[in-house]
Structure formats: C-alpha cells, structure tokens
Motif scaffolding. Sequence first.
Motif, mmCIF file in Angstrom:
data_model
loop_
_atom_site.group_PDB
_atom_site.id
_atom_site.type_symbol
_atom_site.label_atom_id
_atom_site.label_comp_id
_atom_site.label_asym_id
_atom_site.label_seq_id
_atom_site.Cartn_x
_atom_site.Cartn_y
_atom_site.Cartn_z
ATOM 1 N N ARG A 121 0.802 -1.228 0.000
ATOM 2 C CA ARG A 121 0.000 0.000 0.000
ATOM 3 C C ARG A 121 0.831 1.271 0.000
ATOM 4 N NH1 ARG A 121 -2.747 3.035 4.179
ATOM 5 N NH2 ARG A 121 -4.592 4.072 3.304
ATOM 6 N N GLU A 122 2.004 1.251 0.603
ATOM 7 C CA GLU A 122 2.759 2.489 0.775
ATOM 8 C C GLU A 122 4.250 2.192 0.770
ATOM 9 O OE1 GLU A 122 3.069 5.601 4.452
ATOM 10 O OE2 GLU A 122 1.041 5.200 3.679
ATOM 11 N N ARG B 165 8.043 8.697 -1.876
ATOM 12 C CA ARG B 165 7.125 7.825 -1.156
ATOM 13 C C ARG B 165 5.703 8.114 -1.623
ATOM 14 N NH1 ARG B 165 6.255 8.662 3.627
ATOM 15 N NH2 ARG B 165 7.201 10.728 3.828
ATOM 16 N N ARG C 247 1.420 6.445 -1.827
ATOM 17 C CA ARG C 247 0.413 5.521 -1.313
ATOM 18 C C ARG C 247 -0.474 5.093 -2.472
ATOM 19 N NH1 ARG C 247 -2.827 7.882 3.526
ATOM 20 N NH2 ARG C 247 -0.751 7.579 4.457
ATOM 21 N N LEU D 176 3.444 11.243 -1.080
ATOM 22 C CA LEU D 176 3.554 11.504 0.347
ATOM 23 C C LEU D 176 4.756 12.368 0.697
ATOM 24 C CD1 LEU D 176 2.752 7.935 1.744
ATOM 25 C CD2 LEU D 176 1.176 9.859 1.424
#
Length: 512
Positions: free
Chosen positions: A348-349, A387, A389, A399
């Motif tokens: 997910r991230e 980064r 998501r 992010l």
Amino acid sequence: MNETNRGFLHDRFLRGLAMAPRGCAVAVGNESAGYEQLHELALDWAGALLARAQEPPRAVGVLAGQGITAYAGVLAALYTGAAVVPLHAGFPAARTRRMLEQSGASALIADEAGEAALAATGLELPVLAPGTSLVAGSGALTEPRPAEPEDTACILFTSGSTGRPKGVPIRHGSLHHYFRLMDERYDFGPDDVFSQTFDLNFDCAMFDLFCAWAAGARAQAVPPQAYLDLPRFVAEHRMTVWFSTPSAIGLVRRTGGLRAGGMSSLRWSFFAGEALRAADAEDWQRAADRTALENIYGPTELTITVTRHRWSPDTSPGLCVNGLAPIGALHEGHDHLLLDADGDPAKREGELCISGSQLTRGYLDPEDDQGRFLRRAGRTWYRTGDRVRLLGNGELVYLGRLDTQVQLRGWRVELAEVEHALRQCAGVEDAVAVTAEGDKGAELVVFYTGDPTAPAVLARQLRQILPSGMLPRHCRHLPEFPLNSNRKTDRGLLAKEAAELVAPVGNEERRA
C-alpha cells in the motif's frame, strides 16, 4: 511510412509544418517565428554544423536564453541527427563545463549570453551564433538527417542549478511512446496557444514545444512580468493550454490573478515538478473555469511525465493526503513496485519504483546508476526516491521524498504533514518544513507565506492539530518562497537559511 510520422522527435515539428506552414510556431516578446521560417533556419544551421564537423556530431549543445535562437537551435541540433543538449546560461561555469564534457557535445549553438557562459568554462568548442554565415561551399540541408528509435534524442541534466549534475539520455523511442499517448489523450490543434514557462533545460519544456508543434499550434513564451497580471497576458495572447510548476499558482494568487473566470480561454491546465496542493487546484480551476486540469508527475529518467490525475471538484478532494492531489495512474506500458524501508515489496505504501517504455537506459556516467536502478523479476526499475500511497481506485498519491520522513526527539515526523497542518492555520497561504542541526540536535523549522502571525499564535493553532513532538521550534514568515531556475520552490536555499537560524552558539563559521 509518412516522413512526418517516423517516430523521431523532430518529426513532430514536421507534422505541424505540414498542417500550418504559415502559422506561428513560437513567440517571445515582440519576436516570433513561423513554421516555415523556423524550419528553414534549422536546416541552415544544421547544414553549417555538419559542414564544420569532420564527422556528424553525436551531441550539440544549445546555450541560449528564451528566444528564437534557442528554439531554432533545438531543431537544428535534432536535424543534424545528433542529440540536443539544452543548457542554461545562468548556471555556474563549472556546472556548464561538466555538462558539456559529460554529454560529449562537439558543437554549440549560442546567443550572446551563451557565448559569454561558454568563455567562462574555459572550453573551446565550435560555436554557431545568430548571423553566422554558412561555411563556403556548404549549404542548408534539404531535409533533416534520420535517426533510429534507440538513438538519443536529447540529454537532460538533473539536480537543479547546484550540485553534481547527472546526465539523462532520452531515446527517440521513449519520446515517441510518450507523445503518442499525449496525442491520444488530448485534442490539441492549430488554434491552440501553449504557454512556454519552462527553461529549455527543464524536461517539461519538451511537452510545451513538441505537443504544440505537432498540432501546428503556437508556443508562447511567458516572461516573469506576465505574472503581475496573468489573466491579462492569457487573454491578450488567446492562450488555451497552460503548463507550469504549482509554485506559479501561489504567485498568481499574490498578484490577484485568481479571480473567478479570469482565465476562461484556457482549455487545458497542467502542473508538474512539485506536489500540487488541493487548494491550489481548486483556486486555479475557479479562475480558469473552462479548463480541464491535470496533475502530472514524472522524473526526467522516465521521459517528462509518467502519471496523470484529472482533477475533479467532486471526487479529487476525497483522494488527497495531507492536502496534496493524487499523481494518478501510470501511463500505458508501465508498471510500479512499492518498496518498504527494508527494500522489500510493500502493498500500500512505500518508495515508488517504475519500469516501462519511457525508462532511460541509465545515466551518462555509470557511477550515477548506483542505487537508482533496481533489477527485479527480470526487469529494470527506476527508484524515484518518492514515497507514495496506492489508493483504492488504483491511483497513486505523493507523500513526500524519502528524506522528508525524519526522526526528531524520538518522533517520526512527516514534513508534509507539518506543512499541511500549518496551511490550516488562519492567514497562512503555503508552508515549507525543513530540519536543521541546532545545539540539541535536529530541529524543525518552518517557513510560511501569507499574513505575518505571531509565533505564539501559530503555536497555539498547531497544538490543536499536531502532537507535541511534531511542533516546529522556529516559524519564519516570508513574503514569498524563493524559486530555483526551474521555478520550483527552492527547498535547498530554505534549508540553508534554517541552518543559519539554528546554528549552534559559537559556531561563527555557520552563522557568517
């Protein structure tokens, strides 16, 4: 195959030439050049470059400010069959020297400022400047020299105006894939007028020029003074396509240019190069009330942009994280991989890695490849250092950079979260959070624009949003954020200011 559809970058200009031979290709202030004029000038200069060379050049530098010389120079370099290397006359001499040496440029097209910049490097290269006559016995090319899909079309350098530049070769084939998608997605035509806000050494300028030129449209240079009354500039030039960094939105807001319906001629608006704030997207679309707005994302290593999100006032705000708009879904022909802090796949991230048709083969200096490219599952992936998501609809949201997640007094602090919190304070327009080393270790420093507010008042508001460990130690108001040469917020310069602000007592060298 039609000669204007072979897949070479300069074929896009030839397509526009066939569509609108009498049309205006580019305008800069009081100067303009039509498609036929720019084509003939590029053929002349390409012929001169080839006549002067013992063998066809592999790369040709273009060292000129925003003007006809620069635009004709880009085409002339491509017409020789070489890679074009757009350069910036305002960069430090040592940086320009390194870029010229690393790219292998064996000739240069320059204006007066470019010639001065070359002299400062101490290099000696053949220079073609405006007014240069052709070598005796030579003549203009009758048509551009061909290239191959695997040949390098352009060489662009990353890392901003300071630091060690990394050369990124971009293939004709990668650009063909990219622009084919642009042609399928957007309805650009000869009646369009594109903004040209980016310096040519910034990869987004390739979008401006070669989307406009393939449509037989005009690229209109946007000078700094235009932002004093951008609605007027847009209306005067009947501009229909806008592309800039999101920082431009804040500048237009400060000059009162985001009034409702003030830029109704814009059909398309694109933003890239920085994170796009939801509030900025909403304000821009209110002013450009007939525009379709897209947030597009992509490192130079992935050929201009590689994702897109179409902003919707109804659905996009609910997809935002920390007030930032999604960067969207990947282009056709690409896959993504997310890595956690240990370098293992994440669902997910994590850090965004991308593989696909637009990926460069590597930097000019193989040493620069270390840590940036990953071999996994039989494929090469580019590690973006960003980064992201993965949202439920399959799109991605930015992010922050890997280095914007910091540890402060035992707290894991997301700088983007701090910035988002500050923007929610009364009177604050925008915010940038950085860290700097003080007497007691790393300290959080924030800079903000908008209304000057007493630090105690800001602190009181922030305590209602952030836990105590994430509260900044220093808040400094600025009339506006500094911008680098690519018109992005200059976070590096703000970090230096923060270092001076919190430098340990007695460290006179750092305070000087």
